[in-house]
Every structure is written in structure tokens, then in C-alpha cells.
Design a protein around this motif. Structure first.
Motif, short mmCIF file in Angstrom:
data_model
loop_
_atom_site.label_atom_id
_atom_site.label_comp_id
_atom_site.label_asym_id
_atom_site.label_seq_id
_atom_site.Cartn_x
_atom_site.Cartn_y
_atom_site.Cartn_z
N VAL A 1 -5.68 -2.21 0.46
CA VAL A 1 -5.73 -2.94 -0.57
C VAL A 1 -4.79 -2.96 -1.76
O VAL A 1 -4.55 -4.21 -2.36
CB VAL A 1 -7.08 -2.26 -1.27
CG1 VAL A 1 -7.65 -2.93 -2.81
CG2 VAL A 1 -8.25 -2.26 -0.66
N THR A 2 -4.02 -2.04 -1.89
CA THR A 2 -3.10 -1.90 -2.99
C THR A 2 -2.07 -0.66 -2.57
O THR A 2 -2.45 0.19 -1.91
CB THR A 2 -3.34 -1.83 -4.36
OG1 THR A 2 -2.30 -2.06 -5.24
CG2 THR A 2 -4.02 -0.58 -4.71
N VAL A 3 -0.68 -0.80 -3.04
CA VAL A 3 0.01 0.26 -2.62
C VAL A 3 0.99 0.59 -4.07
O VAL A 3 1.49 -0.51 -4.61
CB VAL A 3 0.99 -0.07 -1.65
CG1 VAL A 3 2.26 1.15 -1.53
CG2 VAL A 3 0.39 -0.16 -0.45
N ALA A 4 0.87 1.68 -4.56
CA ALA A 4 1.63 2.18 -5.51
C ALA A 4 2.57 3.21 -5.29
O ALA A 4 2.73 3.43 -4.09
CB ALA A 4 0.51 2.79 -6.78
N ARG A 5 2.97 3.78 -6.22
CA ARG A 5 4.40 4.71 -5.80
C ARG A 5 3.61 5.98 -5.27
O ARG A 5 3.14 6.88 -5.72
CB ARG A 5 4.95 5.54 -7.08
CG ARG A 5 5.62 4.29 -7.73
CD ARG A 5 6.96 4.40 -7.58
NE ARG A 5 7.91 3.18 -8.05
CZ ARG A 5 9.21 2.92 -8.15
NH1 ARG A 5 9.83 3.61 -6.93
NH2 ARG A 5 9.84 1.90 -8.65
N GLY A 6 3.87 6.32 -3.82
CA GLY A 6 3.46 7.24 -3.08
C GLY A 6 1.89 7.27 -2.69
O GLY A 6 1.34 8.42 -1.96
N VAL A 7 1.09 6.37 -2.95
CA VAL A 7 -0.24 6.39 -2.77
C VAL A 7 -0.65 4.79 -2.25
O VAL A 7 -0.10 3.68 -2.68
CB VAL A 7 -1.12 6.59 -3.88
CG1 VAL A 7 -1.05 5.81 -4.81
CG2 VAL A 7 -2.77 6.73 -3.44
#
Length: 511
Positions: free
Chosen positions: A459-465
Motif C-alpha cells: 500500500v505504501t512504503v516509508a523509512r524502514g516500514v
């Protein structure tokens, strides 16, 4: 990392060696690195060396946390937080621009929030939960240990944008709040109600668009556009805007020089930034509109019109080949570098220089990025080897290197909020499904591993997650390992990806 043209290369994931000059392993998709002497290193040593920066320490901390508390730590971080005649008549109510259309005469406009009962900015500490507020039932992996922090009670919250170390969020009643989101607490800086006559009766019945340009934030509904000052939350103005019958798109706005441009459905308008009064309007029926840092791009079959803020007539036109019918990457913020046009064929366009930088043909995928760069993966006509290309905001091509080992054209390019780009390719559970790449030099910063029992696209990708769909629920995992960190209920929605914020039945939470 750029590949070498001679010698052995070793995959950091599966240990395979190959003599082919490459950046990605043809077996598993992992990052390839030159072997020192042709002999493979122990696998654990390769992993330690080629994990992303800090990856080993983070992985150790994750495992220790699981053993000690049954719950991995919060890894999300808090980063930043067919063409129509331009003279066609449109349905725009230019006479109703006011701080409160419900109480002001239709032809007046005011920017004094003190006179508008529908637009009050206040410090709202009462809505800020204590630092210990948690939601045990919202986000659990294996135990009853809570792994989410309540940011705002109530809701439902329908839109959010990053601002500083937090976000501006809007709920279904059109109350906007700026919140600071730290690891240990959430603080409300200001709260402003934007309810107007044009929006009455719309609670939960229509989409909301929330954007930011400089020191202004724009909240758009199907019938109105509202403007806020980012720092203090002061309401500047609201304007009622009409669309063609049956249209249900919210108004999306951005500032260009001394004007505000806004589009919805088949209409593009320019407004005065001080009071919201109408300057010009044009029909964009059967066309796609994308925001530019210098204006707007209007893509219709066979033609691209570039419109400036001063007049509705295009300042530049370009004939585009058949199959080009989409604008790529322009949904994060106005495009400030090369404009990428896609479809069954892809073009990279220098809007400022009024020229086509590259016609990539039919065997390519491409996108523009939030930092003004543009990237593409192109497959040669005579084979399946891919090449990754990159352009700077100035339009200069600065990157050319081997691309991922994926047959044409099985790669999806997803722009990330911080200017990086995510390359996704279909993979089985447990395998590498994507690579996060620095577009300035082509380095692979992180790889993304697909967890078990989830849809293959995150769904989404952030820093490290990374956030995935597991049926109707959301699952947050460590991006590199695929290990689960949290799980959200099936009625949750991801509103923001840096930091990750979820809208749930209990309110707005940060996992």
C-alpha cells in the motif's frame, strides 16, 4: 551500486555468482556486488556488508524486542514529516468568494478570519491525548501488547499532508488540525473549522483533497476550496466552485507565483491568492490535468497544453503520439522537473525548455519524482535486458545503468514522498519484491521483501516500514525482512506515509 563490466559479482541475498555485468541478481533480484577474488564469502558476512545503512543494528534491535516484549519496535520514523477550446464556457461560481459563504453577500470576499464564525483557529490541547494513550485493540502482533499511539480522537479523518515533524489532518466535518507526531507523544498546534455553506450536508459523503504550496494549505471538496496558513492555522478565504453535473472530484489546488490554480472534473481555474476571486477558467473536458511548479499540464488525445498562471490560453503546445494518455508521478506535488507522459508509449518532456527529452517508445516504464528528477526503465528492442535512465530537474540525463532482471515490462515505478523511487516486480512470499533507489546516482538504498499472505504490491512504503493488504486488513512490516510489526483493523485507512498515520474507528493513530 553500479556494476562492473568484468569479474565475478555476488548476490547479497542468495549468494549466486555471475559474470554478467549487472546491478540486480538474475536469480532472486538481490543487489549484486563485486567478488574480491572470485570466491564467495560466507553468506552472513555478505548480508552484514550489504544491508542498507544501519540495517544490521535495526534487525538486531527488532529481534531483541520480540524476545523481550513480544513486539518489534516502532520503525516508522518521523521523516519530515480530447482537448477542448480554452474559451469554452465553464460552470464556476466566481461571485461567491468569502471567508464564510453562509454569512457573506455572494459578491464579497474577505480574508479576515476574525469576522468568520465558520473559520476559527484555536490552540486545542483538549484534543491532544496524553503521552501514554495507546490502543491495545488496534494494532497487535501475536500478543495483547499495544503498538499504536493515539494521535487524535474522533473522526473519521479523511485527508493528511506532511508538515515539519508531523502533519495537517482534516476530518469529515472539515476541521483541520496541525499535529506534531513524536515517538512518545502527539501535540495539537492549532485547530480550524472550515465548514461553509457550500459544504453543508456533505459529512462523509464526498472526497476531500488536501495539498500544500509553501506557507499555504488547500482543502478542497466537490463544491468549495478553502485556504489555510500552515504555521498558525489562520483561515484566509473560502470560495464556492461548481462543476459539471455528475462530477464528484474534489478541487485540488496549488500556488504558482501570484496565483492559485485549481482543477476538478472538467474545469481548471486560476484564483487570486489573497481573496480567492476568480481570474480565469477553462474547460479541460476529456483531458488529464497535472500540476506544474510553473503552471498546469493539460493532456488530451494527441496534444499537450502547458498553461501558465496569467491566462487560460496555453503558453506552449506539443503534439503527442498515439498511446500517450497519462501523466506519471504528478499526484505527490506539482512537477518541478521533467514531465513524464505515459500509456502504451512514454515520453520525457522538458516543459521549461519546451522540448522532448526522450521518446522511450513502447518498451518502457517511467515516472517523475517528488524531488524534480525523472527515472525510466527501458528494455532494448532486441532483447530482455533492461536499462535504468535518470534525468535531473534541469532536464540533463545523468544516469544510465543496468536495470532489474525483469522481462519487459513487468516493473512498476512508484514515486516516494521523499524523492526516492520504488521499483516493484512480482515476487512470491518471502522473496525480494522491490528495490528503493536513489535517483541521483542509481544506488540501491533498500530492498523490499514480500511477507506471507499479503497482496504482492505494498500500500505504501516509508523509512524502514512497508504497509500491505492482508485481505481487508493492513499489515505493517520491516521493509527489508518482511517481519510483521503491527496489524490494523479492516476499517483502517492509510492517510500518510511519512510518518505512517492510520485513520481507524478510534481516531487517528500512529503505529
Amino acid at each position: 551500486m553500479r556494476s562492473r563490466s568484468i569479474g565475478s559479482v555476488v548476490c547479497a541475498v542468495c549468494g549466486s555468482q555471475t559474470v554478467r555485468a549487472a546491478t540486480f541478481c538474475p536469480r532472486c533480484g538481490g543487489l549484486l556486488v563485486p567478488a574480491d577474488d572470485g570466491a564467495p564469502r560466507p553468506r552472513d558476512e555478505r548480508r552484514r556488508r550489504w544491508l542498507p545503512a544501519g540495517g544490521t543494528l535495526l534487525l538486531v534491535a527488532l529481534l531483541v524486542s520480540v524476545a523481550a516484549a513480544g513486539m518489534p519496535p516502532d520503525r516508522s520514523g518521523h521523516d519530515g514529516l480530447a482537448a477542448a477550446d480554452p474559451r469554452d464556457p465553464v460552470t464556476v461560481d466566481a461571485a461567491t468568494a468569502s471567508s464564510d459563504p453562509a454569512t457573506s453577500p455572494p459578491a464579497t470576499a474577505t480574508s479576515d478570519p476574525a469576522t468568520s464564525p465558520a473559520a476559527t483557529a484555536t490552540s486545542d490541547p483538549a484534543t491532544s491525548p496524553p503521552a501514554t494513550a495507546t490502543l491495545p485493540a488496534t494494532c497487535v502482533v501475536g500478543t495483547e501488547t499495544a503498538c499504536a499511539r493515539l494521535v487524535l480522537r474522533g473522526g473519521p479523518h479523511v485527508a493528511a499532508i506532511r508538515v515539519g515533524f508531523g502533519a495537517i489532518v482534516v476530518d469529515e466535518h472539515l476541521t483541520a488540525r496541525r499535529v506534531r507526531v513524536d515517538r512518545d507523544e502527539a501535540t495539537v498546534w492549532w485547530s480550524t473549522s472550515l465548514r461553509s455553506a457550500a459544504d453543508r450536508g456533505r459529512d462523509g459523503r464526498g472526497p476531500v483533497a488536501l495539498t500544500r504550496s509553501g506557507d499555504l494549505a488547500f482543502v478542497g471538496t466537490r463544491t468549495a476550496l478553502h485556504t489555510l496558513e500552515v504555521e498558525e492555522g489562520n483561515h484566509r478565504w473560502s470560495v464556492a466552485l461548481q462543476q459539471a453535473a455528475g462530477a464528484d472530484d474534489p478541487w485540488t489546488a496549488w500556488q504558482v507565483d501570484d496565483a492559485v490554480l485549481a482543477s476538478a472534473g472538467s474545469t481548471l481555474v486560476a484564483l487570486d491568492p489573497h481573496d480567492g476571486s476568480l481570474r480565469w477558467a477553462r474547460s479541460v473536458a476529456a483531458a488529464t490535468v497535472a500540476g506544474l511548479s510553473a503552471g498546469a499540464a493539460v493532456l488530451a488525445p494527441g496534444r499537450l497544453d502547458v498553461v501558465g498562471p496569467d491566462e487560460r490560453a496555453p503558453v506552449w503546445q506539443l503534439e503527442v503520439p498515439e498511446g500517450v494518455d497519462q501523466v506519471a508521478g504528478g499526484d505527490l506535488r506539482p512537477v518541478s522537473g521533467p514531465l513524464v507522459l505515459t500509456g502504451s508509449r512514454s515520453l520525457v518532456v522538458d516543459v521549461a525548455g519546451q522540448r522532448v527529452l526522450a521518446d522511450l517508445g513502447h518498451r518502457a516504464v517511467a515516472t517523475s519524482l517528488a524531488n524534480g528528477h525523472a527515472v525510466a526503465v527501458v528494455w532494448e528492442d532486441d532483447g530482455e535486458d533492461a536499462v535504468m535512465l535518470g534525468w535531473e530537474p534541469s532536464g540533463e540525463q545523468h544516469l544510465r545503468q543496468p536495470g532489474p532482471p525483469v522481462p519487459c515490462c513487468g516493473v512498476t515505478l512508484r514515486p516516494l514522498y521523499d524523492g526516492r523511487v520504488l521499483l516493484l516486480a512480482h515476487a512470491d512470499p518471502g522473496e525480494v519484491v522491490g528495490w528503493i533507489v536513489d535517483p541521483t546516482d542509481g544506488r540501491i538504498l533498500e530492498w523490499l521483501r514480500r511477507p506471507q499472505d499479503v497482496a504482492w504490491r505494498p500500500v505504501t512504503v516509508a523509512r524502514g516500514v512497508a504497509v500491505w493488504r492482508d485481505g481487508r486488513a493492513h499489515v505493517g512490516t520491516d521493509a527489508a525482512t518482511g517481519l510483521p510489526v503491527w496489524r490494523a483493523p479492516d476499517d483502517a485507512a492509510v492517510l500518510l506515509d511519512g510518518p505512517v498515520l492510520l485513520a481507524t474507528r478510534d481516531g487517528l493513530v500512529r503505529p
